[in-house]
Design an enzyme around this catalytic site. Structure first.
Site, PDB file in Angstrom:
ATOM      1  N   ASP A   1      -4.092  -0.780   4.620  1.00  0.00           N
ATOM      2  CA  ASP A   1      -3.290  -0.557   5.819  1.00  0.00           C
ATOM      3  C   ASP A   1      -4.247  -0.345   6.983  1.00  0.00           C
ATOM      4  O   ASP A   1      -5.452  -0.155   6.795  1.00  0.00           O
ATOM      5  CB  ASP A   1      -2.373   0.662   5.646  1.00  0.00           C
ATOM      6  CG  ASP A   1      -1.501   0.918   6.871  1.00  0.00           C
ATOM      7  OD1 ASP A   1      -1.054  -0.062   7.489  1.00  0.00           O
ATOM      8  OD2 ASP A   1      -1.292   2.089   7.226  1.00  0.00           O
ATOM      9  N   SER A   2      -3.695  -0.341   8.168  1.00  0.00           N
ATOM     10  CA  SER A   2      -4.483  -0.115   9.371  1.00  0.00           C
ATOM     11  C   SER A   2      -4.848   1.363   9.528  1.00  0.00           C
ATOM     12  O   SER A   2      -5.228   1.784  10.619  1.00  0.00           O
ATOM     13  CB  SER A   2      -3.698  -0.571  10.605  1.00  0.00           C
ATOM     14  OG  SER A   2      -2.496   0.174  10.728  1.00  0.00           O
TER      15      SER A   2
ATOM     16  N   TYR B   1      -2.984  -1.741  14.352  1.00  0.00           N
ATOM     17  CA  TYR B   1      -2.950  -3.203  14.350  1.00  0.00           C
ATOM     18  C   TYR B   1      -1.879  -3.731  15.301  1.00  0.00           C
ATOM     19  O   TYR B   1      -1.955  -4.864  15.763  1.00  0.00           O
ATOM     20  CB  TYR B   1      -2.657  -3.734  12.945  1.00  0.00           C
ATOM     21  CG  TYR B   1      -3.817  -3.709  11.978  1.00  0.00           C
ATOM     22  CD1 TYR B   1      -5.034  -3.101  12.287  1.00  0.00           C
ATOM     23  CD2 TYR B   1      -3.685  -4.293  10.717  1.00  0.00           C
ATOM     24  CE1 TYR B   1      -6.078  -3.079  11.372  1.00  0.00           C
ATOM     25  CE2 TYR B   1      -4.725  -4.283   9.801  1.00  0.00           C
ATOM     26  CZ  TYR B   1      -5.926  -3.673  10.132  1.00  0.00           C
ATOM     27  OH  TYR B   1      -6.945  -3.656   9.235  1.00  0.00           O
ATOM     28  N   GLY B   2      -0.854  -2.926  15.547  1.00  0.00           N
ATOM     29  CA  GLY B   2       0.306  -3.393  16.297  1.00  0.00           C
ATOM     30  C   GLY B   2       0.023  -3.823  17.722  1.00  0.00           C
ATOM     31  O   GLY B   2       0.822  -4.532  18.327  1.00  0.00           O
TER      32      GLY B   2
ATOM     33  N   CYS C   1       1.185  -2.705   5.333  1.00  0.00           N
ATOM     34  CA  CYS C   1       1.222  -2.652   6.792  1.00  0.00           C
ATOM     35  C   CYS C   1       2.203  -3.710   7.262  1.00  0.00           C
ATOM     36  O   CYS C   1       2.022  -4.899   6.957  1.00  0.00           O
ATOM     37  CB  CYS C   1      -0.178  -2.922   7.349  1.00  0.00           C
ATOM     38  SG  CYS C   1      -0.267  -3.115   9.144  1.00  0.00           S
ATOM     39  N   ASN C   2       3.226  -3.307   7.975  1.00  0.00           N
ATOM     40  CA  ASN C   2       4.223  -4.264   8.451  1.00  0.00           C
ATOM     41  C   ASN C   2       3.605  -5.314   9.355  1.00  0.00           C
ATOM     42  O   ASN C   2       3.896  -6.509   9.252  1.00  0.00           O
ATOM     43  CB  ASN C   2       5.330  -3.525   9.219  1.00  0.00           C
ATOM     44  CG  ASN C   2       6.168  -2.638   8.336  1.00  0.00           C
ATOM     45  OD1 ASN C   2       5.751  -1.540   7.999  1.00  0.00           O
ATOM     46  ND2 ASN C   2       7.350  -3.096   7.964  1.00  0.00           N
ATOM     47  N   THR C   3       2.743  -4.874  10.270  1.00  0.00           N
ATOM     48  CA  THR C   3       2.140  -5.796  11.225  1.00  0.00           C
ATOM     49  C   THR C   3       1.262  -6.823  10.528  1.00  0.00           C
ATOM     50  O   THR C   3       1.299  -8.018  10.843  1.00  0.00           O
ATOM     51  CB  THR C   3       1.315  -5.022  12.265  1.00  0.00           C
ATOM     52  OG1 THR C   3       2.164  -4.079  12.934  1.00  0.00           O
ATOM     53  CG2 THR C   3       0.711  -5.957  13.288  1.00  0.00           C
TER      54      THR C   3
ATOM     55  N   GLU D   1      -2.590   9.199  13.004  1.00  0.00           N
ATOM     56  CA  GLU D   1      -3.979   9.049  12.568  1.00  0.00           C
ATOM     57  C   GLU D   1      -4.835  10.257  12.964  1.00  0.00           C
ATOM     58  O   GLU D   1      -5.815  10.578  12.292  1.00  0.00           O
ATOM     59  CB  GLU D   1      -4.588   7.777  13.172  1.00  0.00           C
ATOM     60  CG  GLU D   1      -4.095   6.490  12.551  1.00  0.00           C
ATOM     61  CD  GLU D   1      -4.610   6.277  11.140  1.00  0.00           C
ATOM     62  OE1 GLU D   1      -5.767   6.610  10.868  1.00  0.00           O
ATOM     63  OE2 GLU D   1      -3.833   5.795  10.296  1.00  0.00           O
TER      64      GLU D   1
ATOM     65  N   CYS E   1       7.161   0.465  10.173  1.00  0.00           N
ATOM     66  CA  CYS E   1       5.716   0.711  10.125  1.00  0.00           C
ATOM     67  C   CYS E   1       5.478   1.705   9.000  1.00  0.00           C
ATOM     68  O   CYS E   1       6.210   2.700   8.878  1.00  0.00           O
ATOM     69  CB  CYS E   1       5.214   1.281  11.456  1.00  0.00           C
ATOM     70  SG  CYS E   1       3.481   1.804  11.433  1.00  0.00           S
TER      71      CYS E   1
ATOM     72  N   HIS F   1       3.343   3.884   8.643  1.00  0.00           N
ATOM     73  CA  HIS F   1       2.995   5.236   9.106  1.00  0.00           C
ATOM     74  C   HIS F   1       4.253   6.092   9.312  1.00  0.00           C
ATOM     75  O   HIS F   1       4.203   7.326   9.175  1.00  0.00           O
ATOM     76  CB  HIS F   1       2.251   5.172  10.448  1.00  0.00           C
ATOM     77  CG  HIS F   1       0.807   4.793  10.350  1.00  0.00           C
ATOM     78  ND1 HIS F   1       0.393   3.516  10.066  1.00  0.00           N
ATOM     79  CD2 HIS F   1      -0.325   5.533  10.518  1.00  0.00           C
ATOM     80  CE1 HIS F   1      -0.937   3.482  10.081  1.00  0.00           C
ATOM     81  NE2 HIS F   1      -1.393   4.692  10.337  1.00  0.00           N
TER      82      HIS F   1
END
Length: 263
Positions: free
Chosen positions: A10-11, A42-43, A73-75, A151, A183, A185
Site C-alpha cells: 500500500d502507499s 498515491y491519490g 490500495c484503491n488508487t 500516516e 481508500c 486507510h
C-alpha cells in the site's frame, strides 16, 4: 527463493486494514507487508507515477518470496493493476470501493463515497460506478488530507476532527444510508465517522471481500498453505518512520515484526 508468502503493498499503513482481514481468514499463511509511506499519498499522483511505484513494490515483494500479491490500495488497483498483471507472472488481487453492495442495499437510493482523487478519477472506478448506480444519487467526496494525517498518527487529533467536519458536509446534506470507503486507510477512521453520522448509516469497505478473494485464488492456483501446525509469520516493512506502523500493528505488544527497509 521459495515463494511462500502473501505479499501485500500500500502507499503507507492503510493497507494493514486489508492485512488484518487476510490474517484473520488465513492465519496459517505467511504475510509480507510493504508500506510505501515515503511516497504517500498515491491519490495525488499521476497515473504513470502510480504505475511505476506499483512496479517497484511488486519487484520488492517478489524478491521477498511473494506467491501472490495483494494491491491493498484503491488508487494503485484502479490505475495500475492491469499493467502489473500483464508484466508479472504472479496472481494479483486488487481492491475497489464496495459500490455494488451499497447500491443494491440502499433504501434511500442515495449513497456516499469517500475516496482519493486518484481513485475517483480512474477509469475502473467510473466503469464500476456506472454499472451499479443507475437510478441512484451518488455523492463523491475526495478525502484530501486524510491519508497524510493517518500516516502521521493523528487519527484522533483535533486536526482530524476539523478536516472531517469540512469534508463530510456534502454527505451530511444528503440522505445517504451507505457510506463506501474508497481508500484502505479510511477504515481506521470508522470510529470517528460513526460519531459524526446517524447510527442508521452503514459504513462499508472492501477488506473482507479481498480476503475471501485471496483465499479463492490461492485455492485455485494450488498455493494455499495446508500445514496447520503453526500460524504463519507476519513481517512488515516501511521505507519511512516505522513508529506509526508499529503502533498500528502492535497496539498492545510486539507480536509482529516491523522493520525499516529502503525500496
Amino acid at each position: 527463493m521459495i515463494k511462500d508468502t502473501i505479499g501485500i503493498f500500500d502507499s503507507g499503513i492503510g493497507g494493514t486494514s486489508i492485512w488484518r482481514e487476510i490474517h484473520e481468514l488465513l492465519p496459517f499463511e505467511n504475510t509480507t507487508y510493504l508500506a510505501d509511506s515515503i511516497n504517500a499519498p498515491y491519490g495525488i499522483r499521476s497515473k504513470q507515477e502510480i504505475i511505476e511505484l506499483s512496479r517497484k513494490n511488486t519487484i520488492k515483494l517478489l524478491e521477498l518470496g511473494a506467491k501472490i500479491i495483494v494491491v491493498a490500495c484503491n488508487t494503485a488497483t484502479t490505475n495500475a493493476i492491469d499493467e502489473l498483471r500483464s508484466e508479472f507472472d504472479v496472481p494479483f488481487i486488487g481492491i475497489e470501493p464496495a459500490i455494488k453492495p451499497a447500491a443494491l442495499k440502499s433504501k434511500t437510493k442515495t449513497i456516499g463515497i469517500l475516496a482519493t482523487k486518484g481513485t475517483l478519477s480512474s477509469g475502473l472506478f467510473t466503469k464500476t460506478s456506472e454499472l451499479y448506480t443507475q437510478g441512484l444519487k451518488v455523492i463523491e467526496v475526495e478525502g484530501n488530507g486524510l491519508v497524510e494525517l493517518i500516516e502521521d498518527g493523528k487519527i484522533y487529533s483535533e486536526e482530524m476532527d476539523v478536516l472531517l467536519d469540512k469534508l463530510l458536509l456534502p454527505l451530511k446534506e444528503n440522505p445517504i444510508d451507505y457510506l463506501v470507503l474508497g481508500c484502505s486507510h479510511y477504515p481506521y477512521l470508522i470510529p470517528k465517522l460513526k460519531e459524526k453520522f446517524s447510527p442508521d448509516l452503514s459504513i462499508i469497505d472492501s477488506g473482507e471481500a479481498v480476503a475471501r478473494q485471496t483465499k479463492t485464488i490461492l485455492e485455485k492456483k494450488g498455493l494455499l498453505n495446508i500445514d496447520f501446525r503453526q500460524k504463519g509469520s507476519c513481517i512488515f516493512y516501511t521505507n519511512y518512520n516505522p513508529s506509526v506502523l508499529n503502533k498500528i500493528i502492535n497496539p498492545k505488544n510486539n507480536e509482529f515484526q516491523v522493520k525499516q527497509l529502503n525500496f
